[in-house]
Design a protein around this motif. Structure first.
Motif, PDB file in Angstrom:
ATOM      1  N   LYS A   1       0.831  -1.203   0.000  1.00 15.38           N
ATOM      2  CA  LYS A   1       0.000   0.000   0.000  1.00 15.38           C
ATOM      3  C   LYS A   1       0.868   1.255   0.000  1.00 15.38           C
TER       4      LYS A   1
ATOM      5  N   ALA B   1      -0.820   8.098   1.289  1.00 15.76           N
ATOM      6  CA  ALA B   1      -1.426   9.230   0.584  1.00 15.76           C
ATOM      7  C   ALA B   1      -0.503  10.455   0.615  1.00 15.76           C
TER       8      ALA B   1
ATOM      9  N   ALA C   1      -6.386   8.929  -0.572  1.00 15.15           N
ATOM     10  CA  ALA C   1      -6.731   7.525  -0.306  1.00 15.15           C
ATOM     11  C   ALA C   1      -7.702   6.995  -1.356  1.00 15.15           C
TER      12      ALA C   1
ATOM     13  N   VAL D   1      -3.446   4.710   1.006  1.00 14.11           N
ATOM     14  CA  VAL D   1      -4.110   4.808   2.323  1.00 14.11           C
ATOM     15  C   VAL D   1      -3.650   6.050   3.068  1.00 14.11           C
TER      16      VAL D   1
END
Lengths: 405, 109
Positions: A305, A308, A363, A405
């Motif tokens: 991930k 952001a 996100a 995220v």
């Protein structure tokens, strides 16, 4: 289930030695002893076959012991791909040090020239010296995206590398032989790695013809990224055909001939032909020039991930036989595109360029794609469907989904 | 009556299962013979279950995704230096079925 072993009949390889009839023929005596045939296949400590046990296991995806891919995230952090990360695709068993012998005495014959000659590696090294960067890419790189599941390793992006080669320009060699003779149309390069196997050369020899013009930029290379060309990559000498798919960069090079017709071996006439699904034959184009192509190397689904905020989207782009001119990046699956910036040195039209697009992502989930152009051609959205899954350069399949995220 | 029906169905299931097991075992045994002898796959491939150590083609124990369909496809049509055992009629369809069953059930075992 029974695991009783029947006695092995190692002479049954007569299907490949060219001496077989369909059934019942007496075994041929031309098959090599098994001690040669299985010389280097055993598995090493790292889960890699021992002939490449020096490679970086973490950078590699093992499709088989002869088809090993570089992870998407292990390409592109530096312009040149380290030898330890470079993919493996070998049609014949890699030659051993014993089979190669004294590397300086390795011989290559040059034919179809006014004064045919045989050079040792030591003689070639006195003849000329040059270094260039090219992209080595398997014809089937991207096969893993084809929905009809073509036979062969299911490569995604990692059957490719950007490599510094050192050797003698083919043009220098041709000049030393008085120039090309007759009405040659092709440069035909042959490896000798089939010889220790005892197989029929028509079926097993890697002999590839490319248009004659290729010789002007080609090289007989003995170094790869600053070290003697590893056996696993065709040492001690291989042909380098810039801008052409990997198979034409013949390993363990034994002969280069300027010929009026294409080689008649299986690897030229039948294999590596880009044919429609369900069809095959030598009337279809051979895997020669690589098309323009690019792909994202970071962030990817392999890198986890993404936080952001400001994000660096990084990748590599190649122009094939022409210089790559531009790359655009999309973070919305191709609905909109922004021009990326080339970074790092330009190593010439046959090397790839690294690119980066700095952007800000909030996100969410994103489909990130890249689209390269060489001024004449640009990547298509979709793959060119073909029987064996060759020459894939469609941008859509090469896109990546990431979560921010 | 229910008990009898249950016993009859159970009996038939056991017979069927036993037949399948015997059939599978026979197929594996025949497959091994084709692999090592008839087709000579052993001369070019490593397959630990067959005791083979050939090094022309890939080590079958390392090849990803070698299920029945994949093996049958490759054996039928060939790949690289590997002959097209089906297209060139080196093996019968039945032999290809059997050796594909054998290889796909033997890899990495």
């Amino acid at each position: 289930m029974s695991k009783n072993k029947t006695k092995l009949n190692l002479n049954r390889r007569n299907f490949l030695t060219g001496t077989a009839t369909l059934a019942g023929i007496a075994a041929t005596a031309s098959v090599v002893p098994i001690s040669i045939a299985n010389a280097n296949h055993s598995e090493g400590k790292k889960g890699l076959p021992n002939f490449i046990n020096w490679k970086n296991r973490d950078a590699l995806i093992v499709h088989s012991d002869k088809g090993i891919e570089t992870h998407r995230s292990a390409i592109g952090e530096s312009l040149i791909t380290p030898n330890s990360n470079i993919y493996i695709r070998n049609n014949m068993p890699t030659m051993t040090d014993k089979q190669i012998g004294d590397r300086k005495k390795w011989k290559v014959s040059i034919e179809g020239v006014k004064n045919p000659k045989t050079f040792t590696l030591a003689e070639l090294q006195k003849l000329g010296h040059a270094t260039m960067a090219t992209i080595l890419q398997c014809s089937g790189n991207g096969r893993g995206f084809f929905k009809h599941k073509p036979r062969g390793s299911q490569w995604k992006t990692g059957a490719a590398a950007c490599v510094f080669w050192t050797g003698v320009p083919m043009k220098t060699v041709v000049d030393a032989c008085g120039g090309i003779s007759g009405d040659a149309v092709f440069m035909t390069s042959a490896g000798v790695d089939h010889e220790p196997t005892g197989l029929d050369p028509k079926k097993a020899m890697i002999e590839r013809s490319v248009p004659k013009k290729v010789y002007k930029d080609a090289m007989l290379a003995w170094e790869m990224n600053g070290v003697p060309l590893p056996n696993a990559h065709g040492g001690p000498l291989r042909m380098v055909t810039p801008g052409y798919f990997g198979i034409n960069n013949v390993k363990h090079l034994g002969k280069v001939a300027f010929t009026s017709s294409e080689s008649s071996v299986k690897y030229m006439k039948k294999s590596y032909r880009i044919s429609p699904i369900g069809k095959k034959g030598s009337q279809y184009p051979s895997c020669w020039e690589m098309p323009v192509k690019s792909w994202i190397t970071r962030p990817t689904d392999e890198t986890g991930k993404v936080k952001a905020g400001k994000v660096q989207i990084v990748g590599v782009a190649m122009g094939g036989t022409k210089k790559v001119r531009s790359v655009k990046v999309s973070v919305d699956g191709g609905s909109s595109w922004k021009r990326a910036k080339f970074i790092g040195p330009d190593l010439g039209k046959y090397a790839w360029r690294q690119f980066v697009l700095e952007t800000t992502l909030s996100a969410g989930t994103y489909n990130i794609a890249s689209l390269a152009s060489n001024g004449s051609d640009r990547q298509p959205e979709l793959r060119m469907e073909n029987r064996r899954g060759y020459a894939h350069n469609g941008w859509k399949d090469h896109s990546v989904n990431i979560t921010v995220v | 009556m229910r008990i009898l029906r249950f016993l009859l169905i159970s009996f038939l299931c056991i017979i069927f299962k036993a037949q399948t097991l015997f059939a599978d075992e026979a197929k594996m045994s025949k497959g091994l013979e084709i692999f090592n002898e008839t087709a000579g796959c052993a001369a070019c491939h490593v397959l630990k279950a067959a005791g083979s150590e050939g090094n022309i083609g890939p080590n079958l124990d390392t090849v990803e995704g070698l299920n029945y369909d994949t093996v049958m496809d490759i054996v039928t049509h060939g790949l690289g230096v590997m002959p097209a055992f089906g297209e060139d009629e080196i093996l019968t369809k039945e032999e290809i079925d059997i050796v594909s069953f054998y290889v796909s059930n033997s890899v990495s075992k």
